[in-house]
Design an enzyme around this catalytic site. Structure first.
Site, PDB file in Angstrom:
ATOM      1  N   ALA A  88       0.819  -1.207   0.000  1.00 51.29           N
ATOM      2  CA  ALA A  88       0.000   0.000   0.000  1.00 51.29           C
ATOM      3  C   ALA A  88       0.853   1.256   0.000  1.00 51.29           C
ATOM      4  O   ALA A  88       1.648   1.485   0.913  1.00 51.29           O
ATOM      5  CB  ALA A  88      -0.927  -0.002   1.208  1.00 51.29           C
ATOM      6  N   GLU A  90       1.009   5.476  -2.023  1.00 52.69           N
ATOM      7  CA  GLU A  90       0.772   6.405  -3.115  1.00 52.69           C
ATOM      8  C   GLU A  90       2.005   6.315  -4.013  1.00 52.69           C
ATOM      9  O   GLU A  90       3.132   6.456  -3.546  1.00 52.69           O
ATOM     10  CB  GLU A  90       0.617   7.829  -2.580  1.00 52.69           C
ATOM     11  CG  GLU A  90      -0.552   8.028  -1.638  1.00 52.69           C
ATOM     12  CD  GLU A  90      -1.874   8.154  -2.376  1.00 52.69           C
ATOM     13  OE1 GLU A  90      -1.854   8.311  -3.615  1.00 52.69           O
ATOM     14  OE2 GLU A  90      -2.919   8.102  -1.716  1.00 52.69           O
ATOM     15  N   THR A 140      10.970   0.886  -4.138  1.00 53.10           N
ATOM     16  CA  THR A 140      11.159   1.239  -5.541  1.00 53.10           C
ATOM     17  C   THR A 140      12.605   1.608  -5.814  1.00 53.10           C
ATOM     18  O   THR A 140      13.338   2.008  -4.891  1.00 53.10           O
ATOM     19  CB  THR A 140      10.256   2.434  -5.910  1.00 53.10           C
ATOM     20  OG1 THR A 140      10.586   2.920  -7.207  1.00 53.10           O
ATOM     21  CG2 THR A 140      10.442   3.580  -4.920  1.00 53.10           C
ATOM     22  N   ASP A 141      13.004   1.499  -7.070  1.00 56.66           N
ATOM     23  CA  ASP A 141      14.346   1.939  -7.449  1.00 56.66           C
ATOM     24  C   ASP A 141      14.478   3.459  -7.420  1.00 56.66           C
ATOM     25  O   ASP A 141      15.586   4.003  -7.405  1.00 56.66           O
ATOM     26  CB  ASP A 141      14.726   1.407  -8.833  1.00 56.66           C
ATOM     27  CG  ASP A 141      13.748   1.762  -9.933  1.00 56.66           C
ATOM     28  OD1 ASP A 141      12.758   2.478  -9.658  1.00 56.66           O
ATOM     29  OD2 ASP A 141      13.951   1.309 -11.079  1.00 56.66           O
ATOM     30  N   GLU A 142      13.363   4.169  -7.366  1.00 57.31           N
ATOM     31  CA  GLU A 142      13.412   5.635  -7.416  1.00 57.31           C
ATOM     32  C   GLU A 142      14.049   6.246  -6.171  1.00 57.31           C
ATOM     33  O   GLU A 142      14.472   7.407  -6.194  1.00 57.31           O
ATOM     34  CB  GLU A 142      12.014   6.208  -7.649  1.00 57.31           C
ATOM     35  CG  GLU A 142      11.437   5.824  -9.000  1.00 57.31           C
ATOM     36  CD  GLU A 142      10.188   6.614  -9.365  1.00 57.31           C
ATOM     37  OE1 GLU A 142      10.145   7.816  -9.057  1.00 57.31           O
ATOM     38  OE2 GLU A 142       9.278   6.014  -9.947  1.00 57.31           O
ATOM     39  N   TYR A 166       7.253  11.568  -4.090  1.00 56.14           N
ATOM     40  CA  TYR A 166       6.986  10.127  -4.041  1.00 56.14           C
ATOM     41  C   TYR A 166       8.204   9.360  -3.572  1.00 56.14           C
ATOM     42  O   TYR A 166       8.147   8.602  -2.589  1.00 56.14           O
ATOM     43  CB  TYR A 166       6.545   9.621  -5.418  1.00 56.14           C
ATOM     44  CG  TYR A 166       6.671   8.121  -5.564  1.00 56.14           C
ATOM     45  CD1 TYR A 166       5.988   7.263  -4.702  1.00 56.14           C
ATOM     46  CD2 TYR A 166       7.504   7.561  -6.533  1.00 56.14           C
ATOM     47  CE1 TYR A 166       6.114   5.882  -4.811  1.00 56.14           C
ATOM     48  CE2 TYR A 166       7.632   6.183  -6.649  1.00 56.14           C
ATOM     49  CZ  TYR A 166       6.942   5.348  -5.786  1.00 56.14           C
ATOM     50  OH  TYR A 166       7.076   3.986  -5.881  1.00 56.14           O
ATOM     51  N   SER A 167       9.333   9.529  -4.257  1.00 53.60           N
ATOM     52  CA  SER A 167      10.521   8.742  -3.905  1.00 53.60           C
ATOM     53  C   SER A 167      11.056   9.112  -2.527  1.00 53.60           C
ATOM     54  O   SER A 167      11.595   8.259  -1.815  1.00 53.60           O
ATOM     55  CB  SER A 167      11.600   8.904  -4.968  1.00 53.60           C
ATOM     56  OG  SER A 167      11.959  10.252  -5.163  1.00 53.60           O
ATOM     57  N   LYS A 170       8.946   7.223  -0.024  1.00 53.92           N
ATOM     58  CA  LYS A 170       9.307   5.800  -0.051  1.00 53.92           C
ATOM     59  C   LYS A 170      10.648   5.580   0.632  1.00 53.92           C
ATOM     60  O   LYS A 170      10.840   4.589   1.350  1.00 53.92           O
ATOM     61  CB  LYS A 170       9.339   5.275  -1.487  1.00 53.92           C
ATOM     62  CG  LYS A 170       7.974   5.126  -2.138  1.00 53.92           C
ATOM     63  CD  LYS A 170       7.068   4.152  -1.393  1.00 53.92           C
ATOM     64  CE  LYS A 170       7.539   2.710  -1.521  1.00 53.92           C
ATOM     65  NZ  LYS A 170       6.581   1.762  -0.861  1.00 53.92           N
ATOM     66  N   PRO A 221       0.999  10.676 -25.127  1.00 49.20           N
ATOM     67  CA  PRO A 221       1.903  11.710 -24.612  1.00 49.20           C
ATOM     68  C   PRO A 221       3.267  11.138 -24.218  1.00 49.20           C
ATOM     69  O   PRO A 221       3.350  10.121 -23.529  1.00 49.20           O
ATOM     70  CB  PRO A 221       1.160  12.250 -23.391  1.00 49.20           C
ATOM     71  CG  PRO A 221       0.308  11.101 -22.936  1.00 49.20           C
ATOM     72  CD  PRO A 221      -0.080  10.345 -24.175  1.00 49.20           C
ATOM     73  N   TYR A 223       6.812  12.479 -22.440  1.00 48.68           N
ATOM     74  CA  TYR A 223       7.440  13.595 -21.740  1.00 48.68           C
ATOM     75  C   TYR A 223       8.751  14.020 -22.395  1.00 48.68           C
ATOM     76  O   TYR A 223       9.577  13.167 -22.788  1.00 48.68           O
ATOM     77  CB  TYR A 223       7.743  13.217 -20.288  1.00 48.68           C
ATOM     78  CG  TYR A 223       6.567  13.320 -19.349  1.00 48.68           C
ATOM     79  CD1 TYR A 223       5.796  14.473 -19.287  1.00 48.68           C
ATOM     80  CD2 TYR A 223       6.244  12.271 -18.496  1.00 48.68           C
ATOM     81  CE1 TYR A 223       4.722  14.575 -18.411  1.00 48.68           C
ATOM     82  CE2 TYR A 223       5.178  12.370 -17.604  1.00 48.68           C
ATOM     83  CZ  TYR A 223       4.424  13.526 -17.574  1.00 48.68           C
ATOM     84  OH  TYR A 223       3.361  13.618 -16.701  1.00 48.68           O
ATOM     85  N   ARG A 230      14.143   3.620 -18.609  1.00 48.42           N
ATOM     86  CA  ARG A 230      13.645   2.827 -17.505  1.00 48.42           C
ATOM     87  C   ARG A 230      13.960   1.346 -17.730  1.00 48.42           C
ATOM     88  O   ARG A 230      14.056   0.875 -18.874  1.00 48.42           O
ATOM     89  CB  ARG A 230      12.123   3.002 -17.349  1.00 48.42           C
ATOM     90  CG  ARG A 230      11.697   4.439 -17.014  1.00 48.42           C
ATOM     91  CD  ARG A 230      12.179   4.855 -15.652  1.00 48.42           C
ATOM     92  NE  ARG A 230      11.778   6.203 -15.284  1.00 48.42           N
ATOM     93  CZ  ARG A 230      12.560   7.289 -15.430  1.00 48.42           C
ATOM     94  NH1 ARG A 230      13.767   7.170 -15.969  1.00 48.42           N
ATOM     95  NH2 ARG A 230      12.128   8.475 -15.040  1.00 48.42           N
ATOM     96  N   ASP A 295       7.964  18.335 -20.286  1.00 48.30           N
ATOM     97  CA  ASP A 295       8.516  17.403 -19.304  1.00 48.30           C
ATOM     98  C   ASP A 295       8.032  17.756 -17.906  1.00 48.30           C
ATOM     99  O   ASP A 295       7.757  18.923 -17.601  1.00 48.30           O
ATOM    100  CB  ASP A 295      10.044  17.458 -19.350  1.00 48.30           C
ATOM    101  CG  ASP A 295      10.682  16.140 -18.943  1.00 48.30           C
ATOM    102  OD1 ASP A 295       9.945  15.250 -18.476  1.00 48.30           O
ATOM    103  OD2 ASP A 295      11.910  16.010 -19.091  1.00 48.30           O
ATOM    104  N   PRO A 297       8.464  18.239 -13.769  1.00 45.57           N
ATOM    105  CA  PRO A 297       9.563  18.733 -12.936  1.00 45.57           C
ATOM    106  C   PRO A 297      10.373  17.594 -12.319  1.00 45.57           C
ATOM    107  O   PRO A 297       9.818  16.599 -11.855  1.00 45.57           O
ATOM    108  CB  PRO A 297       8.837  19.537 -11.846  1.00 45.57           C
ATOM    109  CG  PRO A 297       7.511  19.879 -12.433  1.00 45.57           C
ATOM    110  CD  PRO A 297       7.156  18.737 -13.322  1.00 45.57           C
TER     111      PRO A 297
END
Length: 336
Positions: A88, A90, A140-142, A166-167, A170, A221, A223, A230, A295, A297
């Site tokens: 779970a 976002e 995540t890898d981010e 987000y990253s 995480k 679309p 970016y 990826r 693109d 940000p």
């Protein structure tokens, strides 16, 4: 190789893309496991993802919020949970840029509530040995930041350098999970994965957007200049890797899961267009739908995962080729 056998498993975010696929994998391959599936059913989760589950009698869905500590403690105690698999979160980067507060609440506070509830339930209420329970956290890898085109892939020793809300959230949740191992002895494992694709993925994500746009003959679309890179992994390979870590991984350890399958965004979009051209030929190629847009940000240039550790220690590596994985994914959305 040590082996842990889950029995009563709580899967958070189990109505989402990877969580639903993981539940399918476990029910099909672990006949002794019963699953409690906890999901808030926000935009990212859907009960449609849970239709026709194999072994569905061993699956029980509960709608709820992982930030509600009293509720989480009740679920753990009432259902005798010995294994938590925490999906779970976002996870949509664009949404984290426009509304970061929800990411802090779910990804950081929610993870803290789960950890503290697990510690209380396992160690203070049931007083069970750490070898008899497990908390697996999906990351995540981010969290590792961005690579240039020539840098080697991320390893488990790569320093964290998150670049989006987000990253960053995480990364914060990863550190909390690790801290609960070192401070309280909570038996945790963490996996950091590359980009997933496959059935049941949210339509906002990149590959579903390409496929659905092509099928509806709408602009696709892309970016910036489309050169961002990826590493793509089929979701079933990821699910198998997670289960391998839960059953055989060393507690307190982090494992990277990657596809060894790097694509520029524009190359990937063109490849998918070519596959759809073969199945639904038109006067013009679907690649004419590709449209470059402003693109976003802080758009990270490249992610790539080195999964040598899990391959060496647990024998895991991706099995699905990109050609067959994309075909299965197109088939899913085609029938949908």
């Amino acid at each position: 190789m040590q082996k842990y056998q889950p029995r009563f498993m709580l899967v958070t975010g189990g109505a989402g893309f990877i969580g639903a696929n993981f539940i399918r994998h476990v029910l099909a391959n672990e006949p002794a496991v019963h699953i409690i599936n906890l999901d808030k059913l926000t935009y990212a989760g859907s009960l449609d993802n849970l239709r026709d589950l194999p072994g569905g009698e061993r699956h029980h869905f509960i709608r709820g919020d992982i930030t509600d500590a009293e509720f989480i403690r009740h679920v753990l105690q009432h259902h005798h949970i010995d294994t938590i698999v925490h999906f779970a979160a976002e996870s949509h980067v664009d949404r984290s840029i426009s509304g970061p507060a929800a990411f802090v609440e779910t990804n950081v506070t929610g993870t803290f509530v789960l950890l503290e509830s697990a510690r209380y339930h396992w160690f203070e209420v049931d007083e069970i040995d750490a070898s008899q329970c497990r908390f697996h956290h999906i990351s995540t890898d981010e969290v590792y930041g961005s690579l240039s085109g020539s840098e080697p892939p991320f390893t488990e020793k790569t320093a964290y350098a998150p670049r989006s809300p987000y990253s960053a959230t995480k990364a914060g949740s990863d550190h909390l999970v690790s801290a609960y191992f070192h401070t309280y002895g909570l038996p945790v494992t963490i996996s950091n994965c590359s980009n997933n694709y496959g059935p049941y993925q949210h339509p906002e994500k990149f590959i579903p957007t390409i496929i659905r746009s092509c099928l509806n003959w709408q602009p696709v679309p892309i970016y910036g200049n489309g050169k961002n890179i990826r590493d793509w992994m089929y979701v079933d390979d990821h699910c198998k890797g997670i289960l391998d870590i839960i059953k055989h991984g060393k507690t307190g350890e982090r494992y990277n899961l990657g596809g060894q399958n790097e694509w520029e965004n524009i190359q990937l979009a063109r490849y998918i267009c070519e596959q759809i051209d073969k199945r639904r030929p038109r006067e013009k190629s679907h690649s004419t739908l590709l449209e470059f847009v402003t693109d976003r940000p802080g758009h990270d240039f490249r992610y790539a995962i080195d999964h040598a550790k899990i391959k060496t220690e647990l024998g895991w590596e991706p099995q699905e080729s990109f050609e067959t994985g994309i075909k299965k994914t197109i088939d899913f959305y085609w029938r949908d």
